[in-house]
Design a protein around this motif. Structure first.
Motif, short mmCIF file in Angstrom:
data_model
loop_
_atom_site.label_atom_id
_atom_site.label_comp_id
_atom_site.label_asym_id
_atom_site.label_seq_id
_atom_site.Cartn_x
_atom_site.Cartn_y
_atom_site.Cartn_z
N SER A 149 -0.27 2.33 -3.39
CA SER A 149 0.30 3.55 -3.97
C SER A 149 1.80 3.43 -4.23
O SER A 149 2.39 4.27 -4.90
CB SER A 149 0.03 4.73 -3.04
OG SER A 149 0.52 4.44 -1.74
N ASP A 179 -7.70 2.07 6.39
CA ASP A 179 -8.86 2.90 6.76
C ASP A 179 -10.01 1.95 7.06
O ASP A 179 -10.32 1.06 6.26
CB ASP A 179 -9.20 3.82 5.57
CG ASP A 179 -10.39 4.73 5.88
OD1 ASP A 179 -11.25 4.35 6.67
OD2 ASP A 179 -10.43 5.84 5.31
N ASP A 208 -3.98 12.51 -13.08
CA ASP A 208 -4.25 12.60 -11.62
C ASP A 208 -3.62 11.47 -10.82
O ASP A 208 -3.93 11.28 -9.65
CB ASP A 208 -5.76 12.64 -11.38
CG ASP A 208 -6.45 11.37 -11.84
OD1 ASP A 208 -5.76 10.50 -12.45
OD2 ASP A 208 -7.66 11.23 -11.61
N SER A 265 -4.16 8.37 -10.88
CA SER A 265 -5.03 7.24 -10.56
C SER A 265 -4.38 5.96 -11.04
O SER A 265 -3.66 5.95 -12.05
CB SER A 265 -6.38 7.39 -11.29
OG SER A 265 -7.17 8.35 -10.64
N SER A 288 -8.18 5.99 -7.01
CA SER A 288 -7.59 7.31 -6.78
C SER A 288 -6.36 7.19 -5.89
O SER A 288 -6.24 6.24 -5.12
CB SER A 288 -8.61 8.23 -6.11
OG SER A 288 -8.74 7.86 -4.75
N PRO A 289 -5.44 8.16 -5.98
CA PRO A 289 -4.24 8.10 -5.12
C PRO A 289 -4.60 8.04 -3.64
O PRO A 289 -3.95 7.35 -2.86
CB PRO A 289 -3.52 9.42 -5.44
CG PRO A 289 -4.02 9.82 -6.78
CD PRO A 289 -5.43 9.33 -6.87
N LYS A 290 -5.65 8.75 -3.28
CA LYS A 290 -6.06 8.75 -1.88
C LYS A 290 -6.47 7.35 -1.42
O LYS A 290 -6.09 6.89 -0.35
CB LYS A 290 -7.23 9.74 -1.67
CG LYS A 290 -7.56 9.98 -0.21
CD LYS A 290 -8.75 10.91 -0.03
CE LYS A 290 -9.26 10.84 1.39
NZ LYS A 290 -10.59 11.45 1.54
N ALA A 291 -7.25 6.66 -2.26
CA ALA A 291 -7.68 5.30 -1.93
C ALA A 291 -6.49 4.34 -1.94
O ALA A 291 -6.39 3.45 -1.09
CB ALA A 291 -8.75 4.85 -2.90
N GLU A 311 -3.56 4.83 -1.10
CA GLU A 311 -2.80 4.99 0.15
C GLU A 311 -3.33 4.06 1.25
O GLU A 311 -2.64 3.78 2.22
CB GLU A 311 -2.92 6.43 0.65
CG GLU A 311 -2.01 7.43 -0.01
CD GLU A 311 -0.57 7.30 0.48
OE1 GLU A 311 -0.38 7.09 1.69
OE2 GLU A 311 0.33 7.39 -0.37
N CYS A 312 -4.59 3.66 1.12
CA CYS A 312 -5.26 2.91 2.18
C CYS A 312 -5.39 1.42 1.89
O CYS A 312 -6.04 0.69 2.64
CB CYS A 312 -6.65 3.50 2.42
SG CYS A 312 -6.63 5.23 2.85
#
Ligand SMILES: [Mn+2]
Ligand SMILES: [Mn+2]
Ligand SMILES: [Mn+2]
Ligand SMILES: [Mn+2]
Lengths: 218, 218
Positions: free
Chosen positions: B147, B162, B191, B193, B206-209, B211-212
DNA sequence: TTATTATTTTTGGCATACCAAAAAGATAAT
DNA sequence: ATTATCTTTTTGGTATGCCAAAAATAATAA
């Protein structure tokens, strides 16, 4: 009850009732688990409640079918780990019991079956105890204790009933290891010590030690 | 406190304070250990008492030297087991964490060092996390999160933050595994991505992924 | 600054696993 | 059959690890 607690009780009851039909006394369980007899009474009441044990008070306990299944499972885990530690990781037969005592509580079927497979699905552990297969089926043997042998007989060491490092190191010193052939010379009148020849050396075995050595006629 | 309880707290505090200087909040610990915040407050008070943690109330906690030492020890056990399960016993990187979570509590120095030695004393586990050596010394890396990357850059996947099977299986599906090279194409305005190319296939993360996923510039 | 919200702590309580000492029950010895 | 000796059970109590709800504190927004 915590799984670990249940497992320790069931394994102990299984080990103490050898043929798995004999009833086990509270005291024997208390001794093996280093618990107060009062604690064992409580524990058995709960295990009875959980239907793992048939516990008749002031008489004794035996495993139910469900309890037996669980007990065989943990006995399998314990003995597979002992074998893996000895054969694959280079630990001595006097070291593996203590480590397996902890590893046995890690309950993962795939893991144990993988270890077993790497070992070639062994049927005996480093102490000569039979290892149940994945379905809980266990080899039945008709070995006898060294203390029950006859003078002049030829035998082979098949196992031990005491897993303490002190005892196992003592046996190793006299080369009384699993598979070793022995010849019973005589029995001392004075203290019932067994005089035998093992690896060409004469050894004297006390009655107490002879109780803990399992042999087979050859 | 039971050793297992202590170990779970110390490992969690260590993992949450990454650089090992940042103070950790009760809530984060409660989340990671799935405990009630009230339980964590109690736990920290006891760990402070035991001198494993400096706990300033309503502010946060950090490990003492002794706590750090213990934490590194259990982190080592966890990561060595994960590596052994993956490399020697054929488990997937999505399976090893759960099993290691139990095996890590078996405290036997000789055992862990033996496993490490068989593995060639690895310095990274299957998730790209560094493994402390027998003395607690740990590799410091300056990797960044996916990210935080720049568009048009070329990177290599170095790890994940994660360890859940869901996430790891998702990554595997897109061949985003450790060591894979990636090229950042663009970032979706809508978004955020990240559109990248990995193993010649275009993937949207995705931004959430993002991050990990931990990467390194190449 | 004052409210609102989020976090942390306190309080009171529950479940499990244990033990010591006393009471009850079973076994063995005389 | 009676006593003495083991074994088991009951009783009362401790330590640990946890939680729910209420109270206190800190952080954030208005
Ligand atoms: Mn054993
Ligand atoms: Mn064994
Ligand atoms: Mn992990
Ligand atoms: Mn890992």
């Amino acid at each position: 009850m915590r799984p670990e607690t249940i497992e320790n009780y069931l394994k102990t009851i299984y080990n103490l009732s050898s043929n798995n039909t004999a009833v086990v006394s509270n005291q024997k369980i208390a001794d093996k688990l280093s618990l107060n007899p009062a604690t064992v009474t409580e524990g058995l009441r709960k295990l009875h409640e959980l239907k793992y044990v048939v516990y008749e008070k002031s008489y004794g306990s035996r495993l139910t079918a469900a309890g037996s299944k669980l007990a065989l499972d943990i006995v399998r885990r314990h003995r597979i780990w002992e074998t893996y530690l000895a054969k694959e990781l280079g630990f001595g037969w006097d070291e593996v019991h203590a480590i397996a005592e902890e590893l046995e509580h890690v309950n993962n079927v795939k893991l144990i079956n993988k270890l077993a497979s790497i070992l070639g699905n062994p049927t005996y552990d480093p102490h000569g105890d039979p290892i149940p297969d994945a379905k809980g089926k266990i080899q039945k043997s008709n070995f006898i204790k060294l203390s029950e042998t006859k003078v002049k007989g030829n035998y082979k060491v098949m196992g031990v009933t005491d897993h303490s490092p002190t005892f196992l190191k003592y046996l190793e010193k006299h080369e009384l290891i699993i598979g070793a052939g022995i010849n019973i010379k005589t029995i001392e009148d004075f203290d019932n010590s067994i005089i035998l020849v093992c690896q060409k050396k004469e050894v004297s075995i006390s009655p107490k030690a002879a109780e803990c050595i399992i042999v087979q006629t050859i």
